[in-house]
Design an enzyme around this catalytic site. Structure first.
Site, PDB file in Angstrom:
ATOM      1  N   LYS A   1     -50.309 -44.866  -3.773  1.00  0.00           N
ATOM      2  CA  LYS A   1     -51.576 -44.432  -4.377  1.00  0.00           C
ATOM      3  C   LYS A   1     -51.822 -45.082  -5.736  1.00  0.00           C
ATOM      4  CE  LYS A   1     -50.870 -39.896  -4.396  1.00  0.00           C
ATOM      5  NZ  LYS A   1     -51.193 -38.467  -4.650  1.00  0.00           N
TER       6      LYS A   1
ATOM      7  N   LYS B   1     -50.126 -44.571  -8.384  1.00  0.00           N
ATOM      8  CA  LYS B   1     -49.935 -43.574  -9.442  1.00  0.00           C
ATOM      9  C   LYS B   1     -48.503 -43.677  -9.921  1.00  0.00           C
ATOM     10  CE  LYS B   1     -53.195 -39.871  -9.127  1.00  0.00           C
ATOM     11  NZ  LYS B   1     -53.391 -38.443  -9.048  1.00  0.00           N
TER      12      LYS B   1
HETATM   13  N1  CTP Z   1     -57.117 -30.860  -9.620  1.00  0.00           N
HETATM   14  C1  CTP Z   1     -58.094 -29.925  -9.948  1.00  0.00           C
HETATM   15  N2  CTP Z   1     -58.674 -29.952 -11.198  1.00  0.00           N
HETATM   16  C2  CTP Z   1     -58.292 -30.892 -12.112  1.00  0.00           C
HETATM   17  C3  CTP Z   1     -57.281 -31.833 -11.807  1.00  0.00           C
HETATM   18  C4  CTP Z   1     -56.723 -31.801 -10.533  1.00  0.00           C
HETATM   19  O1  CTP Z   1     -58.444 -29.072  -9.131  1.00  0.00           O
HETATM   20  N3  CTP Z   1     -58.874 -30.913 -13.305  1.00  0.00           N
HETATM   21  C5  CTP Z   1     -56.527 -30.846  -8.284  1.00  0.00           C
HETATM   22  C6  CTP Z   1     -56.796 -32.158  -7.542  1.00  0.00           C
HETATM   23  O2  CTP Z   1     -58.038 -32.100  -6.884  1.00  0.00           O
HETATM   24  C7  CTP Z   1     -55.618 -32.218  -6.595  1.00  0.00           C
HETATM   25  C8  CTP Z   1     -54.502 -31.430  -7.298  1.00  0.00           C
HETATM   26  O3  CTP Z   1     -55.115 -30.760  -8.410  1.00  0.00           O
HETATM   27  O4  CTP Z   1     -55.921 -31.563  -5.383  1.00  0.00           O
HETATM   28  C9  CTP Z   1     -53.420 -32.359  -7.808  1.00  0.00           C
HETATM   29  O5  CTP Z   1     -54.063 -33.368  -8.572  1.00  0.00           O
HETATM   30  P1  CTP Z   1     -53.310 -34.544  -9.321  1.00  0.00           P
HETATM   31  O6  CTP Z   1     -53.795 -35.829  -8.779  1.00  0.00           O
HETATM   32  O7  CTP Z   1     -51.851 -34.294  -9.310  1.00  0.00           O
HETATM   33  O8  CTP Z   1     -53.830 -34.296 -10.836  1.00  0.00           O
HETATM   34  P2  CTP Z   1     -54.983 -35.045 -11.631  1.00  0.00           P
HETATM   35  O9  CTP Z   1     -55.110 -34.372 -12.947  1.00  0.00           O
HETATM   36  O10 CTP Z   1     -56.228 -35.170 -10.788  1.00  0.00           O
HETATM   37  O11 CTP Z   1     -54.312 -36.479 -11.811  1.00  0.00           O
HETATM   38  P3  CTP Z   1     -55.047 -37.894 -12.052  1.00  0.00           P
HETATM   39  O12 CTP Z   1     -55.981 -37.723 -13.223  1.00  0.00           O
HETATM   40  O13 CTP Z   1     -53.880 -38.815 -12.353  1.00  0.00           O
HETATM   41  O14 CTP Z   1     -55.762 -38.243 -10.774  1.00  0.00           O
END
Ligand code: CTP
Length: 125
Positions: free
Chosen positions: A45, A47
C-alpha cells in the site's frame, strides 16, 4: 450474535479517528473483528508504518474499516453486510507524520542557524 468484521487499517500512530471508528463499529454488533495490516501489506500500500506490526497488534486488538474503503468490498455484499463509516475530520496518520517531520526540519534549521551564528561570533574573537 452479530459479528462485525473490518479490514484495511494500519493503525500506526493510533489517534482519535481510530478510537471513534472502533467504538462505532463495535456498536453495530456483539463482537468486532479487526483486520490489521501487516508490515508486508503496508509496503504493497506504499505505507511505511513507524510502529512495527507486533506493537500495532497490541494497540488495536480489535479491527476496523472506514470511508477510505468505500466501494472496495461491495462484492462481499451477498455474504455479509458491508458498512463504511465516515472518517473523523482533520486527523490522519500521514498528516501527523508530515507535521512531525516539519517540526524536526524546523528544529534542524534553528540549530544550523544557531551554529553559524556561533561560528561568526567565534571568528570575531
Ligand atoms: N479512520 C477514520 N478517521 C480518521 C482516520 C482514519 O475513521 N481520521 C479510519 C480509516 O478509514 C481506516 C482506519 O481508520 O478504516 C485505519 O486507518 P489508517 O489508514 O490506519 O489511519 P489514517 O489516519 O487514515 O492513516 P493515513 O493518513 O496514513 O492514511
Amino acid at each position: 450474535m452479530t459479528t462485525v468484521v473490518t479490514y484495511g487499517g494500519t493503525f500506526d500512530l493510533f489517534h482519535i479517528g481510530h478510537v471513534r471508528l472502533l467504538k462505532r463499529l463495535r456498536g453495530l454488533g456483539d463482537r468486532l473483528v479487526v483486520g490489521l495490516s501487516s508490515d508486508e501489506f503496508n509496503s504493497v500500500k506504499n505505507k511505511n508504518a513507524i510502529i512495527p506490526y507486533e506493537d500495532r497488534r497490541e494497540n488495536a486488538s480489535i479491527f476496523a474499516m472506514g470511508a477510505d474503503w468505500i466501494g472496495k468490498f461491495d462484492d462481499l455484499q451477498d455474504v455479509v453486510r458491508v458498512v463504511s463509516l465516515s472518517r473523523t475530520q482533520d486527523v490522519s496518520t500521514t498528516e501527523l507524520k508530515t507535521a512531525s517531520s516539519e517540526i524536526r526540519n524546523e528544529k534542524n534549521r534553528q540549530i544550523q542557524s544557531l551554529a553559524s551564528h556561533l561560528r561568526r561570533l567565534i571568528e570575531k574573537l
